[in-house]
Design a protein around this motif. Structure first.
Motif, PDB file in Angstrom:
ATOM      1  N   LYS A 120       0.820  -1.207   0.000  1.00  0.00           N
ATOM      2  CA  LYS A 120       0.000   0.000   0.000  1.00  0.00           C
ATOM      3  C   LYS A 120       0.860   1.266   0.000  1.00  0.00           C
ATOM      4  CE  LYS A 120      -2.367   0.731   3.732  1.00  0.00           C
ATOM      5  NZ  LYS A 120      -3.432   0.665   4.771  1.00  0.00           N
ATOM      6  N   ALA A 121       1.833   1.340   0.887  1.00  0.00           N
ATOM      7  CA  ALA A 121       2.667   2.542   1.011  1.00  0.00           C
ATOM      8  C   ALA A 121       3.463   2.840  -0.268  1.00  0.00           C
ATOM      9  CB  ALA A 121       3.591   2.413   2.214  1.00  0.00           C
ATOM     10  N   PRO A 122       4.142   1.842  -0.870  1.00  0.00           N
ATOM     11  CA  PRO A 122       4.871   2.132  -2.122  1.00  0.00           C
ATOM     12  C   PRO A 122       3.965   2.643  -3.237  1.00  0.00           C
ATOM     13  CG  PRO A 122       5.593   0.040  -1.211  1.00  0.00           C
ATOM     14  CD  PRO A 122       4.427   0.471  -0.397  1.00  0.00           C
ATOM     15  N   LEU A 123       2.778   2.079  -3.350  1.00  0.00           N
ATOM     16  CA  LEU A 123       1.867   2.509  -4.406  1.00  0.00           C
ATOM     17  C   LEU A 123       1.380   3.938  -4.175  1.00  0.00           C
ATOM     18  CD1 LEU A 123      -0.271  -0.694  -5.038  1.00  0.00           C
ATOM     19  CD2 LEU A 123       1.321   0.378  -6.615  1.00  0.00           C
ATOM     20  N   LEU A 124       1.012   4.249  -2.953  1.00  0.00           N
ATOM     21  CA  LEU A 124       0.542   5.599  -2.646  1.00  0.00           C
ATOM     22  C   LEU A 124       1.660   6.621  -2.854  1.00  0.00           C
ATOM     23  CD1 LEU A 124      -1.619   4.897   0.535  1.00  0.00           C
ATOM     24  CD2 LEU A 124      -2.419   5.392  -1.778  1.00  0.00           C
ATOM     25  N   THR A 125       2.899   6.215  -2.581  1.00  0.00           N
ATOM     26  CA  THR A 125       4.040   7.113  -2.814  1.00  0.00           C
ATOM     27  C   THR A 125       4.220   7.377  -4.305  1.00  0.00           C
ATOM     28  OG1 THR A 125       5.147   6.281  -0.825  1.00  0.00           O
ATOM     29  CG2 THR A 125       6.508   7.436  -2.449  1.00  0.00           C
ATOM     30  N   LEU A 126       4.098   6.339  -5.117  1.00  0.00           N
ATOM     31  CA  LEU A 126       4.241   6.505  -6.564  1.00  0.00           C
ATOM     32  C   LEU A 126       3.144   7.392  -7.134  1.00  0.00           C
ATOM     33  CD1 LEU A 126       5.196   2.916  -7.798  1.00  0.00           C
ATOM     34  CD2 LEU A 126       6.612   4.964  -7.867  1.00  0.00           C
ATOM     35  N   VAL A 127       1.940   7.280  -6.575  1.00  0.00           N
ATOM     36  CA  VAL A 127       0.833   8.093  -7.068  1.00  0.00           C
ATOM     37  C   VAL A 127       1.102   9.577  -6.850  1.00  0.00           C
ATOM     38  CG1 VAL A 127      -1.594   8.692  -6.671  1.00  0.00           C
ATOM     39  CG2 VAL A 127      -0.908   6.296  -6.840  1.00  0.00           C
ATOM     40  N   SER A 128       1.660   9.904  -5.698  1.00  0.00           N
ATOM     41  CA  SER A 128       1.862  11.313  -5.346  1.00  0.00           C
ATOM     42  C   SER A 128       3.141  11.905  -5.914  1.00  0.00           C
ATOM     43  CB  SER A 128       1.867  11.473  -3.820  1.00  0.00           C
ATOM     44  OG  SER A 128       2.891  10.684  -3.243  1.00  0.00           O
ATOM     45  N   SER A 129       4.009  11.075  -6.462  1.00  0.00           N
ATOM     46  CA  SER A 129       5.273  11.578  -7.015  1.00  0.00           C
ATOM     47  C   SER A 129       5.390  11.143  -8.467  1.00  0.00           C
ATOM     48  CB  SER A 129       6.464  11.023  -6.226  1.00  0.00           C
ATOM     49  OG  SER A 129       6.479   9.615  -6.275  1.00  0.00           O
ATOM     50  N   GLY A 130       5.740  12.082  -9.311  1.00  0.00           N
ATOM     51  CA  GLY A 130       5.892  11.741 -10.725  1.00  0.00           C
ATOM     52  C   GLY A 130       4.890  12.474 -11.592  1.00  0.00           C
ATOM     53  N   SER A 131       4.920  12.153 -12.860  1.00  0.00           N
ATOM     54  CA  SER A 131       4.068  12.815 -13.839  1.00  0.00           C
ATOM     55  C   SER A 131       2.626  12.332 -13.715  1.00  0.00           C
ATOM     56  CB  SER A 131       4.586  12.512 -15.246  1.00  0.00           C
ATOM     57  OG  SER A 131       4.467  11.122 -15.513  1.00  0.00           O
ATOM     58  N   PRO A 132       1.675  13.086 -14.280  1.00  0.00           N
ATOM     59  CA  PRO A 132       0.281  12.631 -14.260  1.00  0.00           C
ATOM     60  C   PRO A 132       0.091  11.285 -14.968  1.00  0.00           C
ATOM     61  CG  PRO A 132       0.390  14.959 -14.851  1.00  0.00           C
ATOM     62  CD  PRO A 132       1.804  14.453 -14.827  1.00  0.00           C
ATOM     63  N   GLU A 133       0.876  11.059 -16.030  1.00  0.00           N
ATOM     64  CA  GLU A 133       0.768   9.789 -16.743  1.00  0.00           C
ATOM     65  C   GLU A 133       1.183   8.627 -15.853  1.00  0.00           C
ATOM     66  OE1 GLU A 133       1.005  13.109 -19.508  1.00  0.00           O
ATOM     67  OE2 GLU A 133       2.329  12.471 -17.899  1.00  0.00           O
ATOM     68  N   GLN A 134       2.281   8.811 -15.114  1.00  0.00           N
ATOM     69  CA  GLN A 134       2.702   7.768 -14.183  1.00  0.00           C
ATOM     70  C   GLN A 134       1.660   7.581 -13.094  1.00  0.00           C
ATOM     71  OE1 GLN A 134       6.703   7.878 -12.644  1.00  0.00           O
ATOM     72  NE2 GLN A 134       6.054   7.156 -10.633  1.00  0.00           N
ATOM     73  N   SER A 135       1.143   8.684 -12.578  1.00  0.00           N
ATOM     74  CA  SER A 135       0.126   8.583 -11.532  1.00  0.00           C
ATOM     75  C   SER A 135      -1.083   7.801 -12.018  1.00  0.00           C
ATOM     76  CB  SER A 135      -0.311   9.986 -11.090  1.00  0.00           C
ATOM     77  OG  SER A 135       0.762  10.676 -10.489  1.00  0.00           O
ATOM     78  N   TYR A 136      -1.472   8.037 -13.265  1.00  0.00           N
ATOM     79  CA  TYR A 136      -2.641   7.339 -13.794  1.00  0.00           C
ATOM     80  C   TYR A 136      -2.374   5.841 -13.934  1.00  0.00           C
ATOM     81  CZ  TYR A 136      -6.592   6.170 -16.762  1.00  0.00           C
ATOM     82  OH  TYR A 136      -7.736   5.591 -17.269  1.00  0.00           O
ATOM     83  N   ALA A 137      -1.189   5.486 -14.444  1.00  0.00           N
ATOM     84  CA  ALA A 137      -0.856   4.069 -14.600  1.00  0.00           C
ATOM     85  C   ALA A 137      -0.843   3.361 -13.245  1.00  0.00           C
ATOM     86  CB  ALA A 137       0.500   3.928 -15.291  1.00  0.00           C
ATOM     87  N   VAL A 138      -0.241   4.013 -12.254  1.00  0.00           N
ATOM     88  CA  VAL A 138      -0.187   3.404 -10.915  1.00  0.00           C
ATOM     89  C   VAL A 138      -1.575   3.379 -10.284  1.00  0.00           C
ATOM     90  CG1 VAL A 138       0.816   3.585  -8.614  1.00  0.00           C
ATOM     91  CG2 VAL A 138       2.211   4.110 -10.608  1.00  0.00           C
ATOM     92  N   LEU A 139      -2.314   4.473 -10.463  1.00  0.00           N
ATOM     93  CA  LEU A 139      -3.678   4.530  -9.921  1.00  0.00           C
ATOM     94  C   LEU A 139      -4.558   3.436 -10.518  1.00  0.00           C
ATOM     95  CD1 LEU A 139      -4.687   8.295  -9.658  1.00  0.00           C
ATOM     96  CD2 LEU A 139      -4.792   6.595  -7.834  1.00  0.00           C
ATOM     97  N   SER A 140      -4.358   3.124 -11.783  1.00  0.00           N
ATOM     98  CA  SER A 140      -5.151   2.058 -12.413  1.00  0.00           C
ATOM     99  C   SER A 140      -4.916   0.726 -11.719  1.00  0.00           C
ATOM    100  CB  SER A 140      -4.799   1.948 -13.899  1.00  0.00           C
ATOM    101  OG  SER A 140      -5.090   3.148 -14.573  1.00  0.00           O
ATOM    102  N   HIS A 141      -3.671   0.457 -11.373  1.00  0.00           N
ATOM    103  CA  HIS A 141      -3.360  -0.781 -10.645  1.00  0.00           C
ATOM    104  C   HIS A 141      -3.886  -0.713  -9.212  1.00  0.00           C
ATOM    105  CE1 HIS A 141      -0.640  -1.141 -14.068  1.00  0.00           C
ATOM    106  NE2 HIS A 141      -0.497  -2.403 -13.765  1.00  0.00           N
TER     107      HIS A 141
END
Length: 637
Positions: free
Chosen positions: A304-325
């Motif tokens: 949970k923590a690694p995914l939430l960190t990836l969502v909040s850091s990076g480009s919107p495209e990365q956030s969307y890809a991670v958010l989808s997972h």
């Protein structure tokens, strides 16, 4: 009066005005070919740049082939690169010209500079002319044994290119065995990764005709190979780590202790800065623990923590890809993420596609403890300047209301939406109130009191108008003006373009007739006449059915059209659990982003653990590998 003189457009200095400039280039290249004067390489660079620029914009400069090859006799790497680019472009369309390049490319494959050796070998393998494969075997064999790692990296990929030109030549030269030896013994991790990629493709293709290749393919996911790669995984590049991790997903541990060993070795990959590595690691953790329920739940907590960190850091495209997972995981285990709902609040500067996905996740994690806070946040979005997001937020409030037991506060919020002076807000709220009344009929008195104040003339969207008409028919006994509103709608039948609205209008008039016959009798006759004459087949059939059943027996018609209502407990899900499980099996791929299984949006040949397009042509070779979603720092995959 004489016409104005037309201004003549001067040709661009970067474009030739005719064949004469190409001839001039040919003459200049020929003069420089054998020259060793100081500064000659600079002159060659200028001429080479012109040739490449002409080639890029589609001008045929193939007549310069011989001169370009002669001028390539230099130690200048920049000139070599431009010459190789030129040769590779024209060798594909003119195999006869490719023969002229063999000698100088083979000579460069033995150059003292490893960079030139590697570039020459790459260009030689990129010619991909079937009748030249005999010239590739020797340089590839030398390249695989070269002392420089860059040359070996290029040679490994060259073997794969050779396999696609002539599989028999590649196998007869015993290149797969050499690649296997390099994979298990080479000190450079990029060489190891390229060997792994090439071997998977070669042995997977050969497995259908060779039992030995089939055994070798299975050996790639044996315990010694897997643990060898795991122990070196920190040395690999990000792309190579994704490659290794995807291979590990195919490995079946012998017991639970081996599962924990693998997870311990990969634990630190969850803190990796690259999103692709994190997602690939998560896929392994989830798959290894599917049969271990308690551990599987602990894995959700851990990732949970690694995914939430990836969502909040990076480009919107990365956030969307991670958010989808993350969305997929939230749908499978919403209670684990229910305390982290604030991470899914929308930020003002986020793109609409990210906001939309976050709204879906807020809907999924809502429970008795956080519903009030989530609904309050969603109501703020209803006034958003982004109208599609405002609509989605209202729908989200409705979805939460349909999945909760205590809906008092939510119903009040929805009724407030009906009183807002925004057409799209009123339209979305009407649709949701209709669904709410189907599940919670006890709220009909409060809802109808507000709905009755809405003029049908102010509702233009078909779904919203259909919802309003449904409520007029369903609760006509509680709405004093219901028969007269329906009468007005029937009078304007020809002005209504939506078949859905006309269908609902027919049914609503029928229901109103059974509840308030004197006031609705004339309206029913007009509605049936208009419906039978309607050009839309469904509307015509329904009107004819109502007419015939009324003619047969009014009591039977009432039991069919207006039976006692039962509350709807569960609304149909748009996706079956089987489809969701199949999407979960394709974790860390485009299937998660599209929320569809792969074969529903892409036609594939599956070879080994990789996917390949059906087009194995030259133009698609470099993009042949469809690797799982990669999110690298440089934006490359």
């Amino acid at each position: 009066m004489a016409p104005p003189a037309q201004s003549q457009r001067s040709p661009s200095p970067s474009q030739p005005s005719g064949k004469s400039e190409v001839s001039d280039l040919k003459l200049q290249l020929r003069q420089l070919a054998g020259s060793r004067a100081p500064g000659v390489d600079d002159s060659k660079r200028d001429l080479f740049k012109k040739v490449i620029s002409y080639m890029t914009i589609g001008i045929d400069v193939s007549s310069l082939f011989g001169e370009m090859v002669m001028c390539s006799a230099t130690s200048d790497i920049v000139l070599k690169k431009m010459c190789y680019l030129y040769v590779g472009n024209y060798a594909k369309v003119n195999p006869d010209l490719a023969l002229l390049t063999i000698n100088f490319l083979q000579r460069d494959c033995h150059d003292e500079d490893p960079m030139i050796r590697g570039l020459a070998l790459r260009s030689l393998c990129s010619l991909r002319v079937a009748n030249l494969v005999e010239y590739l075997v020797g340089p590839l064999g030398s390249g695989l044994k070269d002392n420089n790692s860059y040359v070996r990296i290029v040679a490994v990929i060259g073997v794969l290119k050779l396999y696609h030109i002539s599989a028999s030549t590649c196998v007869d030269a015993d290149f797969p065995s050499i690649l296997k030896h390099l994979m298990l013994n080479d000190s450079d991790t990029q060489v190891v990764a390229n060997c792994l990629s090439a071997l998977q493709e070669i042995w997977s293709a050969e497995a259908s005709t060779s039992e030995e290749a089939s055994r070798e393919r299975e050996a790639l996911i044996s315990k010694p190979v897997i643990y060898y790669l795991l122990n070196r995984i920190k040395e690999f590049s990000e792309w190579a780590q994704c490659l290794v991790l995807e291979l590990i997903t195919k490995y079946v541990p012998s017991d639970n202790s081996e599962v924990f060993d693998i997870m311990n070795l990969l634990e630190d990959r969850l803190q990796h800065a690259n999103g692709a590595v994190v997602l690939a690691t998560i896929k392994i953790f989830l798959q290894l623990t599917l049969s271990m329920t308690d551990v599987h739940q602990q894995v959700y907590e851990r990732i949970k923590a690694p995914l939430l960190t990836l969502v909040s850091s990076g480009s919107p495209e990365q956030s969307y890809a991670v958010l989808s997972h993350l969305h997929l995981l939230v749908m499978r285990a919403p209670y684990i993420f229910s305390s982290d709902y604030k991470h899914f609040y929308c930020q003002y500067n986020e793109p609409s596609y990210v906001k939309r996905l976050k709204l879906e996740m807020l809907t999924a994690v809502a429970n008795e403890s956080n519903t009030y806070e989530i609904v309050t946040e969603l109501c703020e979005y209803a006034a958003n300047v982004d109208i599609p997001i405002a609509r989605e937020s209202i729908r989200a409030v409705g979805k939460i209301a349909l999945q909760q037991y205590d809906v008092n506060a939510i119903v009040d919020r929805l009724l407030q939406f009906l009183e807002m002076e925004k057409d799209y807000v009123t339209a979305e709220a009407l649709v949701l109130v209709k669904d709410l009344l189907r599940k919670y009929p006890q709220w009909s008195h409060d809802c109808i009191a507000v709905v009755g104040n809405i003029s049908s003339k102010n509702v233009q969207e078909p779904k919203a108008k259909a919802a309003l008409i449904w409520m007029l028919g369903e609760y006509s006994q509680d709405m004093q003006d219901a028969p007269y509103i329906l009468e007005n709608l029937v009078e304007n039948w020809d002005e209504e373009h939506s078949a859905e609205v006309r269908l609902h209008l027919l049914t609503a008039v029928m229901k109103c007739f059974f509840k308030r016959p004197p006031e609705t009798q004339n309206t029913l006759g007009a509605a049936l006449a208009a419906g039978i004459a309607d050009f839309h087949q469904d509307v015509h059939d329904r009107a004819l059915f109502y007419y015939r059943i009324l003619h047969y027996n009014v009591s039977v018609a009432e039991r069919v059209v207006n039976p006692p209502k039962q509350a709807v407990s569960v609304f149909a899900d748009t996706q079956s659990s089987e489809i969701k499980d199949r999407i979960f099996d394709e974790f860390n791929s485009l299937s998660i982003v599209y929320q569809k299984v792969t074969n529903s949006f892409f036609q594939l040949n599956v070879i080994g653990i990789f996917f390949f397009t059906l087009d194995h042509s030259e133009s698609s070779f470099d993009g042949l590998l469809k690797h799982p979603i990669c999110i690298l720092k440089e934006g490359k995959c």
